[in-house]
Design an enzyme around this catalytic site. Structure first.
Site, PDB file in Angstrom:
ATOM      1  CE  LYS A 168      -2.653  -0.887   3.599  1.00  0.00           C
ATOM      2  NZ  LYS A 168      -2.546  -2.303   4.002  1.00  0.00           N
TER       3      LYS A 168
ATOM      4  CG  ASP B 270       0.929   1.552  19.289  1.00  0.00           C
ATOM      5  OD1 ASP B 270       0.025   1.882  18.503  1.00  0.00           O
ATOM      6  OD2 ASP B 270       0.726   0.865  20.300  1.00  0.00           O
TER       7      ASP B 270
ATOM      8  CB  CYS C 235      -9.951  -7.846   4.238  1.00  0.00           C
ATOM      9  SG  CYS C 235      -8.872  -8.475   5.525  1.00  0.00           S
TER      10      CYS C 235
END
Length: 463
Positions: free
Chosen positions: A235, A280, A357
């Site tokens: 991506k 993070d 997804c």
């Protein structure tokens, strides 16, 4: 449902007796089974501890596995047949304590004896089970009688996974090559066409193997896969190509090993406007000067992957139950909600894409519905993605028609996408629409890893 003939250059760490007398195919199959057993052990032990250890593909495509193609096929096939294999072993009762300590290898070999490549069985463990072949086949016959079915395919009904062949996708890295040149090159060897919605996405027939193609090896073309357990960063480099090297992409990854692989992908693609951070996302402060001017966020959080069930096989793991799945979904949704709320808090952000997804409402519409009041307080509203696409969100809140779904059956994968736009932001121009049009391709490269988020700070190029 046998696997392809094992091929690869796997070499043993130490030679076994009579090994030199094995054919190349037998030697390749021998080591593929042992590599498969190691992967299967990791998966089953992690599942027994209820600890995620990565998907099959992420484990198989680690540097330690050499014969990746054969290993992946064998692990997947053995997992599909695992309930039958376990029942056969239980009925036959042929394993001594010595072989029970290598139960994963026994599962792999029994798959080959009953359903795979018996002709290529070589090795001490293989010889042991071959000596028990009659007993094992009798146990399978008893199982069929007990279950009141005539064929193994009937026995597998409750575990059946669709084998509907799906196209192979590849994205042209326009930082290195134009689409037309890639098409000319591929058409010399394959049937290939250009995707109607994503211009730099190429579509090949199912099971087309491009891993060793020079364009893939050079980074001119990136393979698009359902399970993101392929090397992370697809991506990121796609966005870099769309931005034509302008602006800045901050790619966040929490896992140290995946950070290295992400950096390798960025370097291979020639994406010079990417900054990789081992951090993070939830710890990134919106007030930090490094992020306070970020204008767009692509939030693709860890999810159940239920839209890619054909590839993931999670429901075949021993721990899977309807109750455990519900508990897992609740934990995932809590994280997804927290991550989306954090994304909304960045002061300069104008557009946020939330995608999964998953086909589960709890991870999709429920998450969006829960953050709508907060989003509104920050000045965001949902905006329609792909108006021409027929499948929209479940109607559980006002505005659900703006979000997009793909169908697990009709579209062969199930995905969900929502776009938040801050009020007053001008409509995107042509290049921004191009970025929006990558959303389907983005989902085809779904990376199933917590905190794999991609922040874009661009020069007028927004989602």
């Amino acid at each position: 449902m046998g696997r392809k003939k094992a091929q690869g250059d796997t070499k043993p760490s130490a030679k076994k007796p009579n090994q030199n007398r094995l054919s190349s195919a037998e030697r390749s199959a021998l080591f593929a089974r042992r590599e498969s057993a190691k992967v299967l052990r990791t998966i089953l032990q992690g599942d027994a501890r209820r600890q995620a250890v990565g998907s099959i593909k992420s484990l198989v495509y680690s540097p330690s596995v050499r014969n990746k193609r054969a290993t992946y096929a064998l692990v997947c096939q053995t997992l599909k047949y695992l309930p039958v294999i376990k029942d056969v072993f239980h009925t036959a009762n042929v394993l001594s304590s010595k072989w029970k300590r290598q139960e994963e290898l026994m599962y792999i070999i029994l798959y080959d004896i009953l359903f795979g490549q018996e002709a290529l069985l070589a090795g001490d463990a293989e010889k042991f089970l071959l000596q028990k072949k009659d007993v094992l086949q009798a146990a399978l016959a008893k199982l069929l009688v007990r279950k009141k079915v005539k064929h193994v395919s009937d026995l597998m009904t409750s575990y059946k996974i669709s084998d509907l062949p799906k196209p192979r996708y590849a994205r042209v890295n326009t930082l290195k090559m134009d689409v037309e040149s890639a098409l000319v090159e591929f058409k010399k060897q394959y049937e290939v066409c250009q995707d109607a919605m994503v211009p730099d996405l190429l579509i090949f027939p199912p099971r087309t193997d491009l891993h060793d193609h020079p364009l893939v090896k050079s980074g001119s073309v990136f393979l698009q896969v359902i399970d993101a357990c392929a090397a992370p960063g697809n991506k990121t480099v796609h966005l870099a190509a769309l931005m034509k090297g302008n602006g800045k992409i901050i790619a966040c990854e929490l896992n140290k090993e995946r950070v290295k692989r992400l950096k390798d992908t960025v370097e291979l693609a020639g994406a010079t406007n990417v900054e990789v951070k081992h951090e993070d996302f939830l710890n990134m402060s919106p007030e930090d000067p490094a992020y306070s001017k970020v204008q767009a966020i692509l939030l693709d959080p860890s999810c159940s992957g239920s839209g890619t069930v054909v590839d993931r096989l999670d429901h075949l793991l021993p721990s899977y139950t309807a109750e455990s799945d519900v508990n897992r979904l609740e934990k995932l949704a809590a994280f997804q909600r927290k991550a989306l709320e954090h994304a909304l808090s960045f002061p300069a952000v104008e557009r946020i894409v939330y995608s999964t997804c998953s086909i589960n409402q709890v991870e999709n519409e429920d998450v969006i519905k829960s953050v709508l009041p907060l989003a509104s307080s920050y000045g965001f509203e949902l905006t329609t993605i792909f108006p021409q696409w027929p499948r929209r969100g479940h109607p559980i809140f006002d505005g659900s028609q703006h979000v997009l779904r793909t169908d697990l059956i009709e579209d062969q994968e199930g995905f969900f996408i929502a776009l938040f736009v801050r009020k007053g932001v001008s409509p995107p121009g042509k290049h921004i629409r191009d970025v929006g049009n990558t959303l389907r391709a983005v989902q085809r490269r779904k990376m199933r890893k917590i905190n794999s988020f991609f922040l874009l700070r661009t020069l007028g190029l927004l989602l």
